[in-house]
Design a protein around this motif. Sequence first.
Motif, PDB file in Angstrom:
ATOM      1  N   GLU A   1      -5.501  -1.621 -12.510  1.00  0.00           N
ATOM      2  CA  GLU A   1      -6.131  -0.477 -12.208  1.00  0.00           C
ATOM      3  C   GLU A   1      -7.647  -0.676 -11.723  1.00  0.00           C
ATOM      4  O   GLU A   1      -8.315  -1.272 -12.466  1.00  0.00           O
ATOM      5  CB  GLU A   1      -6.147   0.508 -13.190  1.00  0.00           C
ATOM      6  CG  GLU A   1      -6.478   1.889 -12.810  1.00  0.00           C
ATOM      7  CD  GLU A   1      -6.293   3.061 -14.066  1.00  0.00           C
ATOM      8  OE1 GLU A   1      -6.863   4.131 -13.732  1.00  0.00           O
ATOM      9  OE2 GLU A   1      -5.467   2.615 -14.956  1.00  0.00           O
TER      10      GLU A   1
ATOM     11  N   GLY B   1      -4.205   3.465   0.116  1.00  0.00           N
ATOM     12  CA  GLY B   1      -2.990   3.067  -0.573  1.00  0.00           C
ATOM     13  C   GLY B   1      -3.057   1.628  -1.510  1.00  0.00           C
ATOM     14  O   GLY B   1      -2.257   1.425  -2.039  1.00  0.00           O
TER      15      GLY B   1
ATOM     16  N   ASP C   1       0.840  -1.192  -0.049  1.00  0.00           N
ATOM     17  CA  ASP C   1       0.079  -0.157   0.034  1.00  0.00           C
ATOM     18  C   ASP C   1       0.910   1.290  -0.072  1.00  0.00           C
ATOM     19  O   ASP C   1       1.847   1.325   0.484  1.00  0.00           O
ATOM     20  CB  ASP C   1      -0.950   0.149   0.942  1.00  0.00           C
ATOM     21  CG  ASP C   1      -1.945  -1.142   1.196  1.00  0.00           C
ATOM     22  OD1 ASP C   1      -2.149  -1.665   0.198  1.00  0.00           O
ATOM     23  OD2 ASP C   1      -2.586  -1.257   2.062  1.00  0.00           O
ATOM     24  N   ARG C   2       0.361   2.227  -0.385  1.00  0.00           N
ATOM     25  CA  ARG C   2       0.713   3.687  -0.554  1.00  0.00           C
ATOM     26  C   ARG C   2       2.022   3.581  -1.667  1.00  0.00           C
ATOM     27  O   ARG C   2       2.096   4.745  -2.397  1.00  0.00           O
ATOM     28  CB  ARG C   2       1.232   4.300   0.750  1.00  0.00           C
ATOM     29  CG  ARG C   2      -0.187   4.353   1.672  1.00  0.00           C
ATOM     30  CD  ARG C   2       0.184   4.665   3.286  1.00  0.00           C
ATOM     31  NE  ARG C   2      -1.012   4.713   3.652  1.00  0.00           N
ATOM     32  CZ  ARG C   2      -1.256   4.663   5.399  1.00  0.00           C
ATOM     33  NH1 ARG C   2      -0.340   4.258   5.929  1.00  0.00           N
ATOM     34  NH2 ARG C   2      -2.614   5.033   5.701  1.00  0.00           N
TER      35      ARG C   2
ATOM     36  N   LEU D   1      -1.870  -1.172  -8.620  1.00  0.00           N
ATOM     37  CA  LEU D   1      -1.257  -0.811 -10.009  1.00  0.00           C
ATOM     38  C   LEU D   1       0.225  -1.552 -10.161  1.00  0.00           C
ATOM     39  O   LEU D   1       0.651  -1.894 -10.979  1.00  0.00           O
ATOM     40  CB  LEU D   1      -0.968   0.723  -9.877  1.00  0.00           C
ATOM     41  CG  LEU D   1      -1.938   1.729 -10.409  1.00  0.00           C
ATOM     42  CD1 LEU D   1      -1.463   2.946 -10.220  1.00  0.00           C
ATOM     43  CD2 LEU D   1      -2.429   1.164 -11.766  1.00  0.00           C
ATOM     44  N   SER D   2       1.033  -2.067  -8.909  1.00  0.00           N
ATOM     45  CA  SER D   2       2.044  -2.542  -9.136  1.00  0.00           C
ATOM     46  C   SER D   2       2.022  -4.121  -9.558  1.00  0.00           C
ATOM     47  O   SER D   2       2.917  -4.642 -10.195  1.00  0.00           O
ATOM     48  CB  SER D   2       2.661  -2.790  -7.538  1.00  0.00           C
ATOM     49  OG  SER D   2       2.116  -3.783  -6.684  1.00  0.00           O
TER      50      SER D   2
ATOM     51  N   ALA E   1       4.889   2.676  -4.501  1.00  0.00           N
ATOM     52  CA  ALA E   1       4.851   2.438  -5.978  1.00  0.00           C
ATOM     53  C   ALA E   1       5.044   0.827  -6.221  1.00  0.00           C
ATOM     54  O   ALA E   1       4.674   0.336  -7.270  1.00  0.00           O
ATOM     55  CB  ALA E   1       5.746   3.071  -6.799  1.00  0.00           C
ATOM     56  N   ASN E   2       5.884   0.141  -5.522  1.00  0.00           N
ATOM     57  CA  ASN E   2       5.998  -1.354  -5.582  1.00  0.00           C
ATOM     58  C   ASN E   2       6.045  -2.289  -4.695  1.00  0.00           C
ATOM     59  O   ASN E   2       6.735  -2.958  -4.226  1.00  0.00           O
ATOM     60  CB  ASN E   2       7.561  -1.411  -6.036  1.00  0.00           C
ATOM     61  CG  ASN E   2       7.834  -2.537  -7.080  1.00  0.00           C
ATOM     62  OD1 ASN E   2       7.155  -3.357  -7.070  1.00  0.00           O
ATOM     63  ND2 ASN E   2       9.127  -2.784  -7.521  1.00  0.00           N
ATOM     64  N   SER E   3       4.530  -2.436  -4.353  1.00  0.00           N
ATOM     65  CA  SER E   3       4.387  -3.532  -3.134  1.00  0.00           C
ATOM     66  C   SER E   3       4.795  -4.872  -3.806  1.00  0.00           C
ATOM     67  O   SER E   3       4.981  -5.749  -3.109  1.00  0.00           O
ATOM     68  CB  SER E   3       2.765  -3.561  -2.822  1.00  0.00           C
ATOM     69  OG  SER E   3       2.591  -1.978  -2.458  1.00  0.00           O
TER      70      SER E   3
ATOM     71  N   TRP F   1       7.275   5.375   2.794  1.00  0.00           N
ATOM     72  CA  TRP F   1       6.726   5.694   1.458  1.00  0.00           C
ATOM     73  C   TRP F   1       6.695   7.158   1.035  1.00  0.00           C
ATOM     74  O   TRP F   1       6.660   7.464   0.080  1.00  0.00           O
ATOM     75  CB  TRP F   1       5.330   4.765   1.624  1.00  0.00           C
ATOM     76  CG  TRP F   1       4.304   5.672   2.471  1.00  0.00           C
ATOM     77  CD1 TRP F   1       3.903   5.602   3.645  1.00  0.00           C
ATOM     78  CD2 TRP F   1       3.361   6.742   1.748  1.00  0.00           C
ATOM     79  NE1 TRP F   1       3.088   6.492   4.085  1.00  0.00           N
ATOM     80  CE2 TRP F   1       2.609   7.185   2.826  1.00  0.00           C
ATOM     81  CE3 TRP F   1       3.228   7.248   0.377  1.00  0.00           C
ATOM     82  CZ2 TRP F   1       1.791   8.295   2.727  1.00  0.00           C
ATOM     83  CZ3 TRP F   1       2.003   8.133   0.478  1.00  0.00           C
ATOM     84  CH2 TRP F   1       1.360   8.695   1.746  1.00  0.00           C
TER      85      TRP F   1
ATOM     86  N   GLU G   1      -2.417   1.747  -5.226  1.00  0.00           N
ATOM     87  CA  GLU G   1      -1.052   1.706  -5.753  1.00  0.00           C
ATOM     88  C   GLU G   1      -0.560   0.309  -5.598  1.00  0.00           C
ATOM     89  O   GLU G   1       0.229  -0.202  -6.661  1.00  0.00           O
ATOM     90  CB  GLU G   1       0.022   2.639  -4.903  1.00  0.00           C
ATOM     91  CG  GLU G   1      -0.482   4.322  -4.991  1.00  0.00           C
ATOM     92  CD  GLU G   1      -1.689   4.674  -4.506  1.00  0.00           C
ATOM     93  OE1 GLU G   1      -1.998   5.896  -4.888  1.00  0.00           O
ATOM     94  OE2 GLU G   1      -2.314   3.997  -3.672  1.00  0.00           O
ATOM     95  N   THR G   2      -1.153  -0.446  -4.819  1.00  0.00           N
ATOM     96  CA  THR G   2      -0.641  -1.786  -4.735  1.00  0.00           C
ATOM     97  C   THR G   2      -1.109  -2.559  -5.851  1.00  0.00           C
ATOM     98  O   THR G   2      -0.449  -3.351  -6.508  1.00  0.00           O
ATOM     99  CB  THR G   2      -1.277  -2.444  -3.383  1.00  0.00           C
ATOM    100  OG1 THR G   2      -0.885  -1.740  -2.146  1.00  0.00           O
ATOM    101  CG2 THR G   2      -1.051  -4.065  -3.369  1.00  0.00           C
TER     102      THR G   2
END
Length: 246
Positions: free
Chosen positions: A121, A110, A60-61, A116-117, A63-65, A224, A113-114
């Motif tokens: 979407e 967040g 979360d939060r 998206l990694s 960019a690369n979880s 983060w 963003e997780t």
Amino acid sequence: MVVGVSYDEAATPPGMRLYAVGDIHGRHDLLAAMHARIMEEILHDRPADWRVVYLGDYVDRGANSRGVIEYLAGQRERDPRVIALVGNHDLGFLDFLSNPDPYGLFACNGGFETALSYNVEIDLTSRERMMPGHAALVQAVPQRHKAFLATLPYSVSFGDFFFCHAGIRPGVALDAQAADDLVWIRREFHRFEGLHPKLIVHGHTPVGAPELLENRINLDTGAWHSGRLSAIRMEGREKRLIEVAC
């Protein structure tokens, strides 16, 4: 007579070096830099025994979880002396995969963003709009990642140190702590000024700099958004902070 362990008195088991690392929240870059630095020290100094304890909140939060989970899963597989504890955000991610909620922890803190990694979407504006993205995310998250998150312990203890994500409920035995408290507690734990049976090492609550208090150590420096990931090295009674930053 007060029974407990203070910061100055807390010691590792004889011959063991301990490291603890604060909340990561998707910052794979900082995680990789921190782990490399720790392992360089271990390889150089060759302590008789060691452990590296990550304190939870890997997702979360940031960019690369996905990268964080993959990295930690790999490190844990290569050496069981690398220990990853569970945080509330890690549990929230698992919960979202099985029980999608547009108003839950993942969706509101967040999780976008997780997803998206994992190249997904999600429209979190309503449950109806969320469901296609949720289905895609369930397919995109490798089973290895789900298994990693599902098997993370809530706490671990070595010597005079007790490690968990959020803290403990004062007055309750360490082996009787509720899971929810270990990953969620704040006020009752932070306000307690007495000593605990062991020195508590935790994260969960972001601070501008690591808190080194008489009864606890808080290592969450908001990596983060701050760009600073904090850790502490403990050997015998010696304690030394470590930071990596970008």
